[in-house]
Design a protein around this motif. Structure first.
Motif, PDB file in Angstrom:
ATOM      1  N   THR A 182       0.839  -1.206   0.000  1.00 45.77           N
ATOM      2  CA  THR A 182       0.000   0.000   0.000  1.00 45.77           C
ATOM      3  C   THR A 182       0.871   1.253   0.000  1.00 45.77           C
ATOM      4  OG1 THR A 182      -0.153   0.040   2.429  1.00 45.77           O
ATOM      5  CG2 THR A 182      -1.887  -1.157   1.236  1.00 45.77           C
ATOM      6  N   ALA A 183       2.004   1.185  -0.697  1.00 44.53           N
ATOM      7  CA  ALA A 183       2.942   2.316  -0.806  1.00 44.53           C
ATOM      8  C   ALA A 183       3.618   2.638   0.522  1.00 44.53           C
ATOM      9  CB  ALA A 183       2.241   3.553  -1.373  1.00 44.53           C
ATOM     10  N   SER A 184       3.777   1.630   1.380  1.00 47.30           N
ATOM     11  CA  SER A 184       4.490   1.843   2.642  1.00 47.30           C
ATOM     12  C   SER A 184       5.939   2.232   2.404  1.00 47.30           C
ATOM     13  CB  SER A 184       4.430   0.578   3.500  1.00 47.30           C
ATOM     14  OG  SER A 184       3.119   0.297   3.891  1.00 47.30           O
ATOM     15  N   THR A 185       6.581   1.546   1.447  1.00 42.79           N
ATOM     16  CA  THR A 185       7.981   1.858   1.157  1.00 42.79           C
ATOM     17  C   THR A 185       8.120   3.271   0.608  1.00 42.79           C
ATOM     18  OG1 THR A 185       8.378  -0.482   0.675  1.00 42.79           O
ATOM     19  CG2 THR A 185      10.050   1.075  -0.056  1.00 42.79           C
ATOM     20  N   ALA A 186       7.127   3.732  -0.159  1.00 43.79           N
ATOM     21  CA  ALA A 186       7.161   5.099  -0.677  1.00 43.79           C
ATOM     22  C   ALA A 186       7.107   6.106   0.461  1.00 43.79           C
ATOM     23  CB  ALA A 186       6.006   5.323  -1.645  1.00 43.79           C
ATOM     24  N   LEU A 187       6.260   5.860   1.459  1.00 41.03           N
ATOM     25  CA  LEU A 187       6.193   6.755   2.613  1.00 41.03           C
ATOM     26  C   LEU A 187       7.500   6.722   3.396  1.00 41.03           C
ATOM     27  CD1 LEU A 187       4.654   8.667   4.468  1.00 41.03           C
ATOM     28  CD2 LEU A 187       3.655   6.658   5.602  1.00 41.03           C
ATOM     29  N   GLN A 188       8.076   5.529   3.565  1.00 44.67           N
ATOM     30  CA  GLN A 188       9.343   5.412   4.281  1.00 44.67           C
ATOM     31  C   GLN A 188      10.461   6.129   3.518  1.00 44.67           C
ATOM     32  OE1 GLN A 188       9.477   1.156   4.482  1.00 44.67           O
ATOM     33  NE2 GLN A 188       7.870   1.047   6.049  1.00 44.67           N
ATOM     34  N   HIS A 189      10.469   5.979   2.205  1.00 45.03           N
ATOM     35  CA  HIS A 189      11.472   6.667   1.383  1.00 45.03           C
ATOM     36  C   HIS A 189      11.311   8.182   1.508  1.00 45.03           C
ATOM     37  CE1 HIS A 189      14.183   7.329  -2.019  1.00 45.03           C
ATOM     38  NE2 HIS A 189      13.272   8.154  -2.523  1.00 45.03           N
ATOM     39  N   HIS A 190      10.086   8.646   1.523  1.00 44.37           N
ATOM     40  CA  HIS A 190       9.814  10.086   1.653  1.00 44.37           C
ATOM     41  C   HIS A 190      10.313  10.606   3.003  1.00 44.37           C
ATOM     42  CE1 HIS A 190       7.636  13.782   0.655  1.00 44.37           C
ATOM     43  NE2 HIS A 190       7.239  13.815   1.915  1.00 44.37           N
ATOM     44  N   LEU A 191      10.045   9.862   4.052  1.00 40.18           N
ATOM     45  CA  LEU A 191      10.495  10.271   5.385  1.00 40.18           C
ATOM     46  C   LEU A 191      12.020  10.310   5.473  1.00 40.18           C
ATOM     47  CD1 LEU A 191       7.889   8.273   7.459  1.00 40.18           C
ATOM     48  CD2 LEU A 191       8.353  10.709   7.792  1.00 40.18           C
ATOM     49  N   ALA A 192      12.667   9.295   4.897  1.00 37.56           N
ATOM     50  CA  ALA A 192      14.129   9.251   4.932  1.00 37.56           C
ATOM     51  C   ALA A 192      14.736  10.364   4.088  1.00 37.56           C
ATOM     52  CB  ALA A 192      14.619   7.887   4.449  1.00 37.56           C
ATOM     53  N   THR A 193      14.148  10.628   2.924  1.00 39.91           N
ATOM     54  CA  THR A 193      14.661  11.664   2.029  1.00 39.91           C
ATOM     55  C   THR A 193      14.566  13.033   2.674  1.00 39.91           C
ATOM     56  OG1 THR A 193      14.033  10.386   0.077  1.00 39.91           O
ATOM     57  CG2 THR A 193      14.363  12.749  -0.232  1.00 39.91           C
ATOM     58  N   HIS A 194      13.494  13.264   3.425  1.00 47.06           N
ATOM     59  CA  HIS A 194      13.264  14.582   4.031  1.00 47.06           C
ATOM     60  C   HIS A 194      13.468  14.552   5.540  1.00 47.06           C
ATOM     61  CE1 HIS A 194      11.849  16.010   0.170  1.00 47.06           C
ATOM     62  NE2 HIS A 194      10.987  15.018   0.110  1.00 47.06           N
ATOM     63  N   ARG A 195      14.407  13.728   5.972  1.00 50.81           N
ATOM     64  CA  ARG A 195      14.644  13.577   7.408  1.00 50.81           C
ATOM     65  C   ARG A 195      14.980  14.907   8.074  1.00 50.81           C
ATOM     66  NH1 ARG A 195      15.779   8.785  10.065  1.00 50.81           N
ATOM     67  NH2 ARG A 195      16.222   7.752   8.084  1.00 50.81           N
ATOM     68  N   ASP A 196      15.763  15.762   7.402  1.00 52.64           N
ATOM     69  CA  ASP A 196      16.132  17.058   7.984  1.00 52.64           C
ATOM     70  C   ASP A 196      14.911  17.960   8.147  1.00 52.64           C
ATOM     71  OD1 ASP A 196      18.736  16.234   8.071  1.00 52.64           O
ATOM     72  OD2 ASP A 196      19.370  17.324   6.271  1.00 52.64           O
ATOM     73  N   ILE A 197      14.027  17.962   7.133  1.00 54.17           N
ATOM     74  CA  ILE A 197      12.814  18.779   7.221  1.00 54.17           C
ATOM     75  C   ILE A 197      11.904  18.249   8.320  1.00 54.17           C
ATOM     76  CG2 ILE A 197      10.748  19.531   5.974  1.00 54.17           C
ATOM     77  CD1 ILE A 197      12.361  19.411   3.407  1.00 54.17           C
ATOM     78  N   VAL A 198      11.810  16.925   8.411  1.00 50.47           N
ATOM     79  CA  VAL A 198      11.010  16.316   9.475  1.00 50.47           C
ATOM     80  C   VAL A 198      11.556  16.720  10.841  1.00 50.47           C
ATOM     81  CG1 VAL A 198      10.360  14.115  10.538  1.00 50.47           C
ATOM     82  CG2 VAL A 198      10.250  14.378   8.054  1.00 50.47           C
ATOM     83  N   ALA A 199      12.881  16.726  10.985  1.00 45.53           N
ATOM     84  CA  ALA A 199      13.503  17.119  12.253  1.00 45.53           C
ATOM     85  C   ALA A 199      13.215  18.584  12.577  1.00 45.53           C
ATOM     86  CB  ALA A 199      15.008  16.871  12.192  1.00 45.53           C
ATOM     87  N   GLU A 200      13.256  19.448  11.558  1.00 42.41           N
ATOM     88  CA  GLU A 200      12.938  20.863  11.776  1.00 42.41           C
ATOM     89  C   GLU A 200      11.510  21.047  12.257  1.00 42.41           C
ATOM     90  OE1 GLU A 200      13.747  22.863   8.137  1.00 42.41           O
ATOM     91  OE2 GLU A 200      15.934  22.516   8.228  1.00 42.41           O
TER      92      GLU A 200
END
Length: 333
Positions: free
Chosen positions: A37-55
């Motif tokens: 169900t696109a779980s890997t896509a969500l995980q990839h998105h989170l990893a790619t934008h880890r700095d923005i998520v941290a901010e």
């Protein structure tokens, strides 16, 4: 109804000082999948934008963390003889979540679809995540001192079982012959039952649900709805895609299987007959109608207004069990 932890609601910690945030529980968002169900896509998105998520006050733990030792003992420790494993698991999760809180972060986002169970076991059991409630309860227990939100994505049964079988075929999984297909069509377990189980075993948690069809290609929207953190739209969401039709034919030939045993409408792999697909679509429409009607107060359905149940599709099926599926069957590779 379970209360949604809105980024603009009572749990909003963005304007607090670091010291104030350290004294507050962390909002723990547990994304449990499901598989395909696109779980890997969500995980990839989170990893790619880890700095923005941290901010935005978030910390992300994906499969590299959860399968790297964090979740060891979560399930095995359910056996009385291995209760010590469960205690160690709970202590490990509590300690690491507390360490996140001490950094001043407001959200801990955990994503691992294997929390629901394995895709292999689901196909072998011919039932949808048989032990989902017990497994999710076990994994969430270590975060009991914090506010917990559980996120789950559901998908059309025709597409989900087709994608699951195609994915498993390349790994020696079961062939979608008549007996297997009949079991999958008639097995009684639905997404609704899994959602009800999660709400029952985690009564203080918020349960958030979305569909693959509406939001699978929008991990940024999902993340924002889960915790209020804004990230750029995804540019490439095809992660861990199932094998193409050509690849499946090649793999079948390598295993000594005649691809012509199965259906290939429009050149794409489709294991179900038209009658079987119609039955599965009706079951999914029932799930969507239940979610759109409020899920009995057990979950927040975040598709709206992306997914609407029309007056026509909201009518009961001939046997009075719910709704017909308004959309046409999609034959995916």
């Amino acid at each position: 109804m379970l209360t949604l932890s809105s980024p603009n609601g009572p749990h909003d910690q963005r304007h607090k000082t670091v010291a104030e945030r350290k004294a507050c529980p962390v909002d723990v968002i547990i994304h449990i999948g499901a598989h395909r169900t696109a779980s890997t896509a969500l995980q990839h998105h989170l990893a790619t934008h880890r700095d923005i998520v941290a901010e935005g006050g978030g910390v992300y733990w994906g499969p590299k963390v959860t399968r790297g030792g964090l979740f060891r003992g979560a399930i095995g420790g359910l056996e009385p003889a291995l209760a010590w494993q469960r205690r160690r698991f709970n202590g490990r999760c509590a300690m690491r979540a507390d360490a996140v809180r001490q950094t001043g972060a407001t959200h801990l986002i955990i994503s691992d679809e294997n929390m629901l169970g394995s895709l292999r076991a689901t196909l072998e059991d011919t039932i949808l995540y048989r032990d989902a409630g017990r497994r999710i309860s076990a994994h969430a227990e270590g975060f009991a001192r914090h506010r917990v939100t559980v996120g789950i994505c559901v998908r059309s049964y025709v597409d989900w079982w087709t994608s699951a079988m195609a994915f498993r075929l390349s790994r020696g999984g079961p062939l979608p012959r008549v007996n297997l297909r009949e079991h999958l069509v008639t097995q009684p377990r639905r997404w609704r039952h899994i959602i009800e189980e999660i709400a029952r075993v985690l009564p203080d948690a918020t349960v958030m649900v979305w569909t693959y069809e509406a939001l699978g290609h929008q991990p940024d929207r999902i993340l924002h709805d889960l915790c209020g953190i804004a990230t750029p739209p995804a540019s490439d969401i095809r992660q861990n895609a199932r094998p193409s039709a050509d690849k499946l034919r090649q793999q079948m030939a390598e295993f000594g299987i005649d691809p012509q045993e199965f259906h290939w409408p429009d050149g794409q792999f489709m294991p179900f007959t038209a009658h079987e697909a119609e039955a599965l679509n009706a079951q999914y429409a029932e799930d969507l109608a239940w979610l759109a009607a409020g899920a009995g107060g057990l979950a927040d359905f975040i598709d709206a207004p992306a997914v609407q149940i029309s007056n026509e599709t909201a009518e009961q099926t001939a046997d009075g069990r719910g709704t017909d599926h308004g959309g046409e069957t999609r034959y995916l590779a």
